[in-house]
Design an enzyme around this catalytic site. Structure first.
Site, PDB file in Angstrom:
ATOM      1  N   THR A  47       0.863  -1.199   0.198  1.00  0.00           N
ATOM      2  CA  THR A  47      -0.033  -0.069   0.095  1.00  0.00           C
ATOM      3  C   THR A  47       0.743   1.411   0.118  1.00  0.00           C
ATOM      4  O   THR A  47       0.354   2.332  -0.601  1.00  0.00           O
ATOM      5  CB  THR A  47      -0.845  -0.025   1.117  1.00  0.00           C
ATOM      6  OG1 THR A  47      -1.707  -1.085   1.208  1.00  0.00           O
ATOM      7  CG2 THR A  47      -1.849   1.204   1.297  1.00  0.00           C
ATOM      8  N   TYR A 135       7.645 -11.233   4.543  1.00  0.00           N
ATOM      9  CA  TYR A 135       6.359 -10.558   3.894  1.00  0.00           C
ATOM     10  C   TYR A 135       5.910 -11.841   2.931  1.00  0.00           C
ATOM     11  O   TYR A 135       6.380 -11.704   1.690  1.00  0.00           O
ATOM     12  CB  TYR A 135       6.591  -9.120   3.279  1.00  0.00           C
ATOM     13  CG  TYR A 135       5.366  -8.443   2.578  1.00  0.00           C
ATOM     14  CD1 TYR A 135       4.093  -8.972   2.581  1.00  0.00           C
ATOM     15  CD2 TYR A 135       5.564  -7.383   1.850  1.00  0.00           C
ATOM     16  CE1 TYR A 135       3.143  -8.328   2.295  1.00  0.00           C
ATOM     17  CE2 TYR A 135       4.572  -6.870   1.121  1.00  0.00           C
ATOM     18  CZ  TYR A 135       3.543  -7.175   1.461  1.00  0.00           C
ATOM     19  OH  TYR A 135       2.227  -6.830   0.921  1.00  0.00           O
ATOM     20  N   LYS A 163       4.486 -11.901   8.073  1.00  0.00           N
ATOM     21  CA  LYS A 163       2.940 -11.389   7.584  1.00  0.00           C
ATOM     22  C   LYS A 163       2.423 -12.128   6.455  1.00  0.00           C
ATOM     23  O   LYS A 163       2.941 -12.397   5.478  1.00  0.00           O
ATOM     24  CB  LYS A 163       3.388  -9.817   7.015  1.00  0.00           C
ATOM     25  CG  LYS A 163       2.075  -9.020   6.532  1.00  0.00           C
ATOM     26  CD  LYS A 163       2.644  -7.757   5.909  1.00  0.00           C
ATOM     27  CE  LYS A 163       1.588  -6.787   5.526  1.00  0.00           C
ATOM     28  NZ  LYS A 163       0.901  -7.375   4.138  1.00  0.00           N
TER      29      LYS A 163
END
Length: 300
Positions: A47, A135, A163
């Site tokens: 994002t 990630y 994550k």
């Protein structure tokens, strides 16, 4: 280190069409998160358009965020890059500026093997000294971390957390338990995909890495706190109120929707980097209509 649990809020990174970051706007976004008392700030995630920014601009973003947070909230900085040496350099930059950890993806052009990803992550952890968050974002990297690979990486000193992408509600508890069985005690297991996060936090995940939390931290914090306190009914109730937004996220992508939300809420006016286009007028009206129907306290 003991990795921060709870809500990790991921703001957008306002920038012009040349990729130059608007640090004043970024500081306003970070300031809102600090004031809300989020548990950590996830800067330069997907994002936060990390792959569209130069090394110098990433440094400017981390500088601005750290200046605004003033040590009150830990900052996790995206350090993903195609080349290992570039990722090491980005991790060193983040550490030197004061980031608490680095968020590292398995970004690639040529598909990577498990051994290549293991060597990449190990090199960044050893070469930078910055705590690393794995990630796992197969939607963008097209690489999926297996439980076995996560277990191998969790044994590398300095790799402290993961994550995870969202999984179906029926698979949440099983996936979480399976991953816990491969990692050492204290390794933090987190989730993304906002529309699945409440269920995952209720099942016992440590951290919600939240896109919406970067704009509306209040309601996201309430969901996290309810889950942490064992109040599944309240977490489900709040999550249900956000379902109209989750539907927009699924339909248009969370990135495009939060850019529209930032503008509609008067928080920040900016556009995603090309070739990503902002939402077309009919879709933006759909976001505005959804926003207008949400309870006022959710927007606080």
């Amino acid at each position: 280190m003991r990795f921060p649990s709870g809500l990790s809020a991921f703001p957008i990174t306002p920038a012009d069409d040349t990729g130059r970051i608007d640090t004043a706007a970024l500081r306003r976004l970070v300031g809102r998160l600090v004031a809300a008392d989020v548990d950590s700030i996830g800067l330069l995630g997907s994002t936060g358009i990390y792959m569209y920014l130069t090394r110098d601009e990433r440094r400017r973003a981390i500088d601005a965020a750290l200046a605004e947070s003033s040590g009150r909230v830990p900052v996790i900085a995206g350090i993903g890059a195609l080349r290992t040496d570039e990722a090491v350099a980005l991790a060193r930059d983040a550490k030197d500026i004061g980031a608490a950890a680095g968020l590292l993806s398995a970004a690639s052009y040529t598909p990577l093997t498990d051994d290549e990803v293991f060597e990449h992550f190990s090199a960044v952890a050893y070469g930078s000294g910055l705590p690393i968050v794995i990630y796992d974002n197969p939607g963008t990297t097209h690489f999926k971390f297996t439980s076995e690979l996560v277990g191998r990486l969790a044994g590398v000193p300095g790799i402290v957390a993961i994550k995870n992408p969202g999984v179906g509600a029926d698979e949440t508890a099983k996936h979480l338990a399976g991953q816990r069985g491969t990692v050492p005690k204290g390794f933090s297991i987190g989730c993304s995909a906002d529309w699945t996060a409440a269920e995952t936090m209720i099942a016992g995940a440590d951290t919600w890495y939240s896109v919406l939390g970067g704009l509306l931290p209040g309601v996201c914090l309430k969901i996290v706190r309810a889950a942490q306190q064992g109040d599944a009914a309240e977490a489900h109730r709040l999550d249900g109120m956000l379902e109209p937004l989750w539907e927009l996220f699924r339909q248009y992508s969370s990135l495009r929707v939060v850019y529209a939300l930032a503008d509609l809420l008067g928080i920040c006016r900016t556009e995603p980097p090309r070739p990503i286009l902002p939402l077309a007028a009919p879709a933006k009206r759909q976001v505005a209509d959804t926003l207008a129907r949400l309870p006022v306290d959710i927007l606080a």
